[in-house]
Design a protein around this motif. Structure first.
Motif, PDB file in Angstrom:
ATOM      1  N   LEU A  25      70.009   8.214  -1.512  1.00 38.90           N
ATOM      2  CA  LEU A  25      71.375   8.060  -2.032  1.00 38.90           C
ATOM      3  C   LEU A  25      71.521   6.748  -2.794  1.00 38.90           C
ATOM      4  CD1 LEU A  25      74.409   9.073  -2.001  1.00 38.90           C
ATOM      5  CD2 LEU A  25      74.674   7.610   0.015  1.00 38.90           C
ATOM      6  N   LEU A  26      71.180   5.642  -2.132  1.00 34.29           N
ATOM      7  CA  LEU A  26      71.381   4.314  -2.728  1.00 34.29           C
ATOM      8  C   LEU A  26      70.343   3.986  -3.794  1.00 34.29           C
ATOM      9  CD1 LEU A  26      72.302   2.372   0.535  1.00 34.29           C
ATOM     10  CD2 LEU A  26      73.860   3.335  -1.182  1.00 34.29           C
ATOM     11  N   GLY A  27      69.274   4.766  -3.849  1.00 35.17           N
ATOM     12  CA  GLY A  27      68.249   4.578  -4.879  1.00 35.17           C
ATOM     13  C   GLY A  27      68.467   5.453  -6.094  1.00 35.17           C
ATOM     14  N   ASP A  28      69.474   6.318  -6.047  1.00 32.16           N
ATOM     15  CA  ASP A  28      69.777   7.234  -7.151  1.00 32.16           C
ATOM     16  C   ASP A  28      70.512   6.478  -8.258  1.00 32.16           C
ATOM     17  OD1 ASP A  28      71.234   9.103  -8.820  1.00 32.16           O
ATOM     18  OD2 ASP A  28      70.908  10.638  -7.294  1.00 32.16           O
ATOM     19  N   SER A  29      69.927   6.446  -9.438  1.00 35.26           N
ATOM     20  CA  SER A  29      70.518   5.670 -10.539  1.00 35.26           C
ATOM     21  C   SER A  29      71.887   6.216 -10.949  1.00 35.26           C
ATOM     22  CB  SER A  29      69.580   5.628 -11.740  1.00 35.26           C
ATOM     23  OG  SER A  29      69.316   6.932 -12.209  1.00 35.26           O
TER      24      SER A  29
END
Length: 164
Positions: A25-29
Motif C-alpha cells: 500500500l505505502l509503496g504504491d506510487s
C-alpha cells in the motif's frame, strides 16, 4: 480484534503480520502520489511500529481497514499531528488503488469521527495536499470543512476540520 465496525468494513489494529500488505500500500506510487515519495518495506515497518505506539499512548492510531471477508482495503484512523504549533487529532486514510472510488475511505473516516466523539475528542482535522481532490471529497463527505492553508515540512497543505 475489531476496533470499529461499519456497514461494509471493520477497522482493527495493525500488527507485524500486516507488513506485506502495508508495504504494498505505502509503496504504491499511485497511493502515495501526494507524499514526497512511496515508502520502502523498512519504512512500512516503521509505520506499523509508529501506529502500535499510538495505540499504547493515545488509544488510537491508523487501523487496518478490511471488508467483512477479511480483504485488505487500506488503513484509516486517528493520529496526533502538529499544525501551526498546535497538536491536533487528524483523521487519515489510504486505500488500495483497486478499491479507490468506492466510498470505503468515507465510510471508515465517518466511523473514526464517531470513535473520536465517543472518546471525548472535540475537534478533528484532515491535512490534505491541495492537488488531492479525491481526499478532499472524502473529508467533505465525512463532514469536515476547509478551514485554512498551512505549511508543513515545506509544503503547502489544506486543513479541513470538524468540531464534534
Amino acid at each position: 480484534m475489531t476496533v470499529l465496525e461499519a456497514a461494509r468494513l471493520r477497522l482493527r489494529p495493525m500488527t507485524d503480520d500486516d507488513l506485506g500488505q502495508m508495504s504494498a500500500l505505502l509503496g504504491d506510487s499511485q497511493v502515495m502520489r501526494y507524499y514526497p515519495a512511496p515508502k520502502t518495506r523498512v519504512e512500512a515497518q516503521r509505520w506499523i511500529d509508529w501506529n502500535k505506539r499510538n495505540y499504547a499512548e493515545h488509544g488510537f492510531g491508523l487501523w487496518i481497514m478490511e471488508d467483512h471477508h477479511g480483504n485488505f482495503i487500506g488503513d484509516c484512523g486517528l493520529t496526533i499531528q502538529h499544525v501551526d504549533g498546535t497538536a491536533e487529532v487528524e483523521v487519515g486514510y489510504h486505500v488500495v488503488t483497486a478499491h479507490q472510488g468506492k466510498g470505503y475511505a468515507t465510510e471508515a473516516a465517518q466511523e473514526c469521527l464517531r470513535f473520536a466523539a465517543d472518546s471525548g475528542i472535540e475537534r478533528v482535522i484532515a491535512i490534505i495536499d491541495p492537488a488531492n481532490a479525491p481526499s478532499q471529497r472524502v473529508a467533505e463527505k465525512a463532514g469536515l470543512h476547509l478551514e485554512k492553508k498551512a505549511t508543513r515540512n515545506g509544503r503547502e497543505q489544506l486543513i479541513f476540520a470538524i468540531t464534534l
